[in-house]
Design an enzyme around this catalytic site. Structure first.
Site, PDB file in Angstrom:
ATOM      1  N   LYS A  71      40.168  32.740  29.475  1.00  2.00           N
ATOM      2  CA  LYS A  71      41.498  32.211  29.153  1.00  2.00           C
ATOM      3  C   LYS A  71      42.352  33.137  28.272  1.00  2.00           C
ATOM      4  O   LYS A  71      43.569  33.138  28.376  1.00  2.00           O
ATOM      5  CB  LYS A  71      41.382  30.842  28.476  1.00  2.00           C
ATOM      6  N   ASP A 108      46.944  22.736  29.070  1.00  2.00           N
ATOM      7  CA  ASP A 108      45.993  21.878  28.344  1.00  2.00           C
ATOM      8  C   ASP A 108      46.723  20.899  27.421  1.00  2.00           C
ATOM      9  O   ASP A 108      46.344  19.732  27.317  1.00  2.00           O
ATOM     10  CB  ASP A 108      45.012  22.730  27.530  1.00  2.00           C
TER      11      ASP A 108
END
Ligand code: ATR
Length: 280
Positions: A71, A108
């Site tokens: 990520k 997220d």
């Protein structure tokens, strides 16, 4: 429908990637909406992540999700990173734009907020202080999302104080660090409690926190979703607090990517939850 030669293709890059629920999740939506598409696991080792990301346009892929451990590293391979993803320092969704350039997003925080809105419809970020337990990667996205949504105060507590201090220095705004030992008192007057630590996950001990000081209408949520009802959520539910489990965050964070790649805004439904849970 099964994918044809014209299928729109996306996937998830991870290492390992075999545990990812994303292929099942996106596969459910593709089938549900009758879209000619495919969403596949892409096992990319860490030393090849930039190469793999840069190959997305050449392969004709619509984009990809990015999971552990990539990520942060993918940021270097992208042409553009959305401001929220830049602040979080991590990207979980890549979109190949029509001109072939690569845009990174982090959904997220969106998933976290949407899950709360769906699971606790009365909750508003502006309603009062939020307590965030844990200061890892997941906490970062949640802190940014809560601050952007207007939380007036965010009390951040982490076992390793240093990590919380660094995060608060970096993010600033409403984030205030309290010592880990102050957990019970930190709940006083809170409107939201979020567990982002691994405590309460299957195979780990429960999060050690007394809920006595927590107002009865405060929402309690956990990003852990194995088990779906963690000891924290069970204790909160037993005293009458509204609780929201962590599975919804996983489901909601997937929506923006699906819409960008496959052209349809997908919905999180009980059928989707049940389908994804079959593998947990
Ligand atoms: P992620 O990126 O998924 O959030 P992480 O970076 O490993 O995962 O963070 C895990 C979080 O759980 C951290 O806040 C960690 O606290 P430390 O920073 O002190 O390691 C927290 N955590 C893990 N084990 C814990 C324990 N036994 N007690 C309290 N917190 C714990």
């Amino acid at each position: 429908m099964l994918p044809s030669g014209k299928a729109l293709v996306a996937g998830v890059m991870g290492w390992p990637v075999g545990h990812s629920r994303s292929p099942r999740l996106h596969g459910f939506w593709l089938r549900e909406y009758g879209i000619d598409g495919a969403y596949v696991p892409l096992a990319v080792p860490p030393d090849r992540i930039e190469q793999a990301v840069r190959a997305l346009p050449a392969l004709g892929l619509r984009g990809a999700n990015v999971t552990i451990p990539h990520k942060e590293a993918v940021v270097a391979a992208l042409d553009r990173v959305e401001p929220a993803a830049r602040r979080i320092g991590a990207v979980n969704t890549i979109v190949v734009l029509p001109d072939g350039t690569l845009e990174g997003r982090n959904t997220d925080g969106f998933g976290f907020i949407e899950n709360l809105r769906a699971g606790a419809p009365g909750w508003r970020a502006v309603a009062g202080p939020a307590v965030v337990l844990g200061a890892g990667g997941a906490a970062r996205a949640i802190l940014v999302a809560l601050a952007d949504a207007g939380a007036p105060e965010i009390r951040l507590l982490n076992r390793t104080a240093d990590r919380a201090d660094r995060l608060a220095d970096e993010l600033g705004g409403p984030v205030r660090v309290l010592p880990w030992e102050a957990r019970p008192a930190a709940l006083d007057g809170a409107a939201l409690v979020v567990n982002t630590t691994s405590q309460g996950m299957a195979g780990h001990p429960p999060l050690d926190i007394g809920l006595g000081a927590l107002p009865p209408d405060a929402v309690v949520t956990d990003i852990v979703y194995t088990p779906l009802e963690t000891p924290l959520l069970a204790a909160a539910r037993a005293r009458g607090n509204p609780v929201v489990d962590g599975l919804g965050m996983l489901l909601h964070q997937a929506r923006p990517g699906f819409e960008a790649w496959f052209g349809r805004r997908p919905e999180v439904t009980p059928a989707l939850r049940a389908f994804v849970l079959e593998t947990t």
